[in-house]
Design an enzyme around this catalytic site. Structure first.
Site, PDB file in Angstrom:
ATOM      1  N   SER A   9      -5.613 -23.546  20.868  1.00  0.00           N
ATOM      2  CA  SER A   9      -6.879 -23.267  21.547  1.00  0.00           C
ATOM      3  C   SER A   9      -6.782 -21.959  22.355  1.00  0.00           C
ATOM      4  O   SER A   9      -6.531 -20.906  21.772  1.00  0.00           O
ATOM      5  CB  SER A   9      -7.288 -24.465  22.417  1.00  0.00           C
ATOM      6  OG  SER A   9      -8.639 -24.374  22.809  1.00  0.00           O
ATOM      7  N   ASP A  61     -13.874 -30.035  14.474  1.00  0.00           N
ATOM      8  CA  ASP A  61     -13.656 -29.596  15.850  1.00  0.00           C
ATOM      9  C   ASP A  61     -15.004 -29.372  16.544  1.00  0.00           C
ATOM     10  O   ASP A  61     -15.767 -28.496  16.142  1.00  0.00           O
ATOM     11  CB  ASP A  61     -12.845 -28.294  15.844  1.00  0.00           C
ATOM     12  CG  ASP A  61     -12.306 -27.924  17.221  1.00  0.00           C
ATOM     13  OD1 ASP A  61     -12.964 -28.245  18.236  1.00  0.00           O
ATOM     14  OD2 ASP A  61     -11.232 -27.306  17.287  1.00  0.00           O
ATOM     15  N   HIS A 108     -10.662 -31.381  17.960  1.00  0.00           N
ATOM     16  CA  HIS A 108      -9.952 -30.350  18.726  1.00  0.00           C
ATOM     17  C   HIS A 108      -8.600 -30.913  19.155  1.00  0.00           C
ATOM     18  O   HIS A 108      -8.391 -31.283  20.315  1.00  0.00           O
ATOM     19  CB  HIS A 108     -10.789 -29.914  19.929  1.00  0.00           C
ATOM     20  CG  HIS A 108     -10.305 -28.636  20.555  1.00  0.00           C
ATOM     21  ND1 HIS A 108     -10.270 -27.447  19.861  1.00  0.00           N
ATOM     22  CD2 HIS A 108      -9.817 -28.356  21.795  1.00  0.00           C
ATOM     23  CE1 HIS A 108      -9.807 -26.489  20.646  1.00  0.00           C
ATOM     24  NE2 HIS A 108      -9.516 -27.017  21.811  1.00  0.00           N
TER      25      HIS A 108
END
Length: 238
Positions: free
Chosen positions: A118, A172, A216
């Site tokens: 991320s 995601d 995610h």
């Protein structure tokens, strides 16, 4: 203003140290969040030392100004607002300091892999592809391409020959899958990176792997692919 971060968490090599993986966590996390992954992969790669840095605490605009570990500020999660270029470049400097210390200790840049998840994946991409040192590889998980208007001119000459592994979940909800595919398209079409097949993972160029249904986060198959990439990018020395 970001505060100074704590010293990184170190997972030492289980045997003779000949390669280093620097793995950068995501927003709100710490280096400890990725220690189980480092521990797991160390069993197959006992020559690798892991460095897991901790981001400094800073307020995040997209989270109503709440203070949390972060490598840079995020205005909103549409990623359409102005980017925190200053914060990003400060974190690039901090990561380059970690790389420099490893090189000074005797680890060649070609035996160092920089990766992240991320926000950390953003930092590994930005730092790894603009570094004056040609690293052994770059890992980008569930992230996006930052500073798109400037990225091409910031890239190092050797960035196009770096082994890069990029993994992303198709479901995601935060860093949407389309952000990843748009980033990949830009890097290939405008920055000259070569798109590789999945079975070419670890070779010079960009291998993008999608994980159906993954949100995610990461998954066992992604860890397997990450391990395969690392084995090819920084293999054990004979």
């Amino acid at each position: 203003m970001a505060q100074e971060s704590n010293p990184p968490l170190i997972v030492p090599a289980e045997q003779t140290h000949t390669a280093t993986v620097i793995f950068v966590h995501g927003l709100g996390d710490t280096g400890y969040g990725w220690k189980p992954v480092a521990d797991m992969l160390s069993r197959a790669m006992p020559h690798v030392k892991w460095i897991l840095p901790h981001a400094p605490q800073q307020p995040i605009t997209a989270n109503f100004g709440m203070t949390m570990p972060a490598w840079f500020d995020i205005q909103d999660f549409t990623f359409k607002s102005a980017e925190d270029e200053k914060g990003m470049l400060t974190s690039v400097g901090n990561l380059n300091d970690i790389i420099r210390k490893e090189v000074d200790s005797g680890v060649p840049p070609s035996r160092i892999v920089l990766g992240g998840f991320s926000q950390g994946g953003v930092m590994s991409l930005l730092c790894g592809l603009t570094s004056e040192r040609k690293l052994g590889g770059v890992v980008v998980l569930s992230a996006w391409l930052p500073l798109r208007q400037k990225f091409k001119v910031m890239m190092s000459d050797h960035a196009r020959s770096l082994p890069i592994f990029w993994g992303h979940g198709t479901a995601d909800p935060l860093v949407r899958y389309e952000f990843a595919t748009m980033s990949i398209e830009y890097l290939v079409k405008h920055c000259g990176l070569t798109r590789l097949r999945r079975d070419e993972i670890g070779k010079p160029g960009l291998t993008f792997v999608e994980y159906p249904g993954m949100e995610h986060s990461s998954c066992p198959q992604e860890f397997t692919d990450l391990g395969e990439f690392l084995k090819r990018a920084v293999p054990a020395l004979e």
